[in-house]
Structure formats: C-alpha cells, structure tokens
Design an enzyme around this catalytic site. Sequence first.
Site, PDB file in Angstrom:
ATOM      1  N   ARG A   1     -44.886 -33.216  13.102  1.00 11.07           N
ATOM      2  CA  ARG A   1     -43.659 -33.796  12.539  1.00 11.07           C
ATOM      3  C   ARG A   1     -42.737 -34.314  13.626  1.00 11.07           C
ATOM      4  O   ARG A   1     -42.556 -33.655  14.652  1.00 11.07           O
ATOM      5  CB  ARG A   1     -42.923 -32.718  11.747  1.00 11.07           C
ATOM      6  CG  ARG A   1     -41.772 -33.258  10.921  1.00 11.07           C
ATOM      7  CD  ARG A   1     -41.037 -32.144  10.205  1.00 11.07           C
ATOM      8  NE  ARG A   1     -39.922 -31.685  11.009  1.00 11.07           N
ATOM      9  CZ  ARG A   1     -39.171 -30.621  10.725  1.00 11.07           C
ATOM     10  NH1 ARG A   1     -39.451 -29.886   9.657  1.00 11.07           N
ATOM     11  NH2 ARG A   1     -38.160 -30.287  11.484  1.00 11.07           N
TER      12      ARG A   1
ATOM     13  N   ASP B   1     -33.891 -30.765   6.072  1.00 13.78           N
ATOM     14  CA  ASP B   1     -34.063 -30.523   7.507  1.00 13.78           C
ATOM     15  C   ASP B   1     -32.734 -30.628   8.253  1.00 13.78           C
ATOM     16  O   ASP B   1     -32.016 -31.636   8.135  1.00 13.78           O
ATOM     17  CB  ASP B   1     -35.063 -31.517   8.119  1.00 13.78           C
ATOM     18  CG  ASP B   1     -36.492 -31.231   7.665  1.00 13.78           C
ATOM     19  OD1 ASP B   1     -36.800 -30.081   7.302  1.00 13.78           O
ATOM     20  OD2 ASP B   1     -37.299 -32.183   7.667  1.00 13.78           O
TER      21      ASP B   1
ATOM     22  N   HIS C   1     -36.993 -30.168   0.433  1.00 13.82           N
ATOM     23  CA  HIS C   1     -38.428 -29.967   0.250  1.00 13.82           C
ATOM     24  C   HIS C   1     -38.834 -28.519   0.442  1.00 13.82           C
ATOM     25  O   HIS C   1     -38.076 -27.698   0.988  1.00 13.82           O
ATOM     26  CB  HIS C   1     -39.237 -30.901   1.160  1.00 13.82           C
ATOM     27  CG  HIS C   1     -38.921 -30.781   2.613  1.00 13.82           C
ATOM     28  ND1 HIS C   1     -37.793 -31.347   3.188  1.00 13.82           N
ATOM     29  CD2 HIS C   1     -39.573 -30.170   3.628  1.00 13.82           C
ATOM     30  CE1 HIS C   1     -37.774 -31.091   4.475  1.00 13.82           C
ATOM     31  NE2 HIS C   1     -38.843 -30.363   4.770  1.00 13.82           N
TER      32      HIS C   1
ATOM     33  N   HIS D   1     -35.253 -26.678   1.347  1.00 20.49           N
ATOM     34  CA  HIS D   1     -34.300 -26.971   2.419  1.00 20.49           C
ATOM     35  C   HIS D   1     -34.240 -28.468   2.699  1.00 20.49           C
ATOM     36  O   HIS D   1     -35.172 -29.218   2.381  1.00 20.49           O
ATOM     37  CB  HIS D   1     -34.687 -26.221   3.704  1.00 20.49           C
ATOM     38  CG  HIS D   1     -35.960 -26.729   4.311  1.00 20.49           C
ATOM     39  ND1 HIS D   1     -37.195 -26.477   3.762  1.00 20.49           N
ATOM     40  CD2 HIS D   1     -36.181 -27.509   5.398  1.00 20.49           C
ATOM     41  CE1 HIS D   1     -38.128 -27.067   4.487  1.00 20.49           C
ATOM     42  NE2 HIS D   1     -37.540 -27.711   5.492  1.00 20.49           N
TER      43      HIS D   1
HETATM   44  C1  SIN Z   1     -41.293 -28.834   6.724  1.00 19.43           C
HETATM   45  O1  SIN Z   1     -41.104 -29.818   7.443  1.00 19.43           O
HETATM   46  O2  SIN Z   1     -40.390 -28.192   6.223  1.00 19.43           O
HETATM   47  C2  SIN Z   1     -42.719 -28.422   6.429  1.00 19.43           C
HETATM   48  C3  SIN Z   1     -43.326 -29.263   5.395  1.00 19.43           C
HETATM   49  C4  SIN Z   1     -44.776 -28.938   5.213  1.00 19.43           C
HETATM   50  O3  SIN Z   1     -45.400 -28.342   6.098  1.00 19.43           O
HETATM   51  O4  SIN Z   1     -45.316 -29.283   4.172  1.00 19.43           O
END
Ligand code: SIN
Length: 298
Positions: free
Chosen positions: A284, A106, A268, A104
């Site tokens: 995050r 973000d 990612h 995806h």
């Molecule tokens: C995400 O922000 O999609 C999660 C990435 C992760 O936890 O490695």
Amino acid sequence: MMTLRPLPGPFGAEITGLDLAVAPDEAIFGRIVDALHEYAVVCIRDQRFAPPQHIDFSRRFGELEVHVQSSFNLQGFPEIYCISNCLDAGGKPLGLAEAGRVWHTDLSYMAEPSRCSLLHALEVPQDGEGRPLGDTMFANARMAYAALPAPAKARLAGLEAVHSYRQVYEKIVAKSKPGRQGLKPLSEEQKRKVPPATHPLVIAHPYTGAPILFCNDGITESILGLPEGEGPALLAELCAHVTKPAFVYRHKWQAGDLLIWDNIQTQHLAVDDYWLPQRRRMQRTTVKGRAPEAVRAA
Ligand code: SIN
C-alpha cells in the site's frame, strides 16, 4: 483501450485495459481522478508493476506518507507499507497481518488525514473452491450523510470529534489472532508521533465540496461538547449508520488489482477469514491529504 465501468454494489468502478508499468498521460490520469471522486473506490485490474512504478503513480495524487509502523515498510521503499500474513524463510512476517481489522479511515487520527490509498494485490488467498478470501469492505460516508434526515443533519452541524491512533491500535491488538506475531506494543516515541486529532463531524470533501460524515468506529474516540452520555450514544449510532449495507461495497480481490480509495469519503474494513497456507500479500501507498474543513452553512 481503457474501459471504466461501475462495480456491482452501491458505488465503486473498475478500470481495465490500462498498464500502469507505463506512466499514463495527463488525460488518462484526469479520468482516474474524476472516477475516484465520483465512485469513491476504483479498481485498476491486472497490474504487474514493480515498487518504483507503484510509488511514481501514487505520487501523481500527492506527496506520500511513510507509515509510523516502520518495521512493515518495504525494504528500500519506505513509502510502501506491506500487509501480509506470510513469513519469510526465517519466520519473520512479510507485513502487518492484522491491518484494517476495524472500520477506519486511513490516518483520520492525524491533523491531515490521507487523501487516498493505493493497495496492490500481489497474492490473494482462496478457499478450497478457488473463491477469493480476505475481501475488503468499503463504506461510503458521503452517501451515508446524504441519507440522513434533515433534523439529524442539523444536530451534527458544528460538532467536532476526536480521532486516536492509540484507540485503533488497541482495538486491532484485541482482535489479533493467537499465533500472529505482527503487532508489538507502541513505543513512547510512536505514541508521541501520533497524538489525537480533532476534526469537524461533517466535513466538506476537499475536491468536490460534498458533505461527508467524518467518524469511524475504529479511530473516532469521542464527540466533543455534548451533555454527559449523549456523545458515546451518538457516535455509536453514526458509526452504525455509515456501515449499513446500503452504503457498503465489498471488494473481492484478484491478484494484480490496484485498488484506489478516496479515503476522505470512505472508510474500510479488512475481512479476517483466511489462514496460512492461504497467503495474502498486499502493498500500500498512502497519499497525504489536507486538514478537513467543516461544511459551510448554506
Ligand atoms: C488497510 O489498508 O486498512 C488494509 C486493507 C486490506 O488489507 O484489505
């Protein structure tokens, strides 16, 4: 002294010798932004800062989002979204365990997808030999577009795609491991807050102008305006193309990493290969972006 070097793989760079507990000056910050646009993923090693410093540094890239899944926002710091498989003393999750289990970009389900995200690794799970688990994989959609043959590029010009939070949420719920208790059904209010968004299939990077193939397996629901059956086949083909090994960097985390990804030119996937007592705790911030614009015809 700050040192920047490319990471092993098709893209990505690592910065050492920088302590973000002290705000970097404009020149250093400019080098980080340039590296982000060039390398798409930048890892700043050995960061031990606290939430206010994480927020202050992130705000230099732009205004911050507050995630719709507010139960996982850090208490007192709603701009920080917690991703974790750990539980507090009362058995309550310290964060969303299932974040990012599908490819995806973000917030591509929003009219203005995020510019970049900054993920800080507090605890990294390890296997019995001390090797890190819970890697994050990144695919570079700028490189993937550049590698398409000219007739494929011509076919994509002018097309648009629909991106849906509901779709990605349901895909992640379907992948949820039994016993993990992070995900509740979306409330009607949450669904209302995130209606689907439509974006051009090939967008211009808002800072560099580079063309980006803007679709991802998790969130992109459909391609508009193609004859019956053609849209789903093309979408599947494009999503598989972006995530080919030639365009993928796999990040092996170290505690203290602050990983910044240029969200517009990447997608990612968080690898689900650990289980308590292997602990993973990440925080995050997500920087707001602009509405994607189609690449102008040359
Ligand atoms: C995400 O922000 O999609 C999660 C990435 C992760 O936890 O490695």
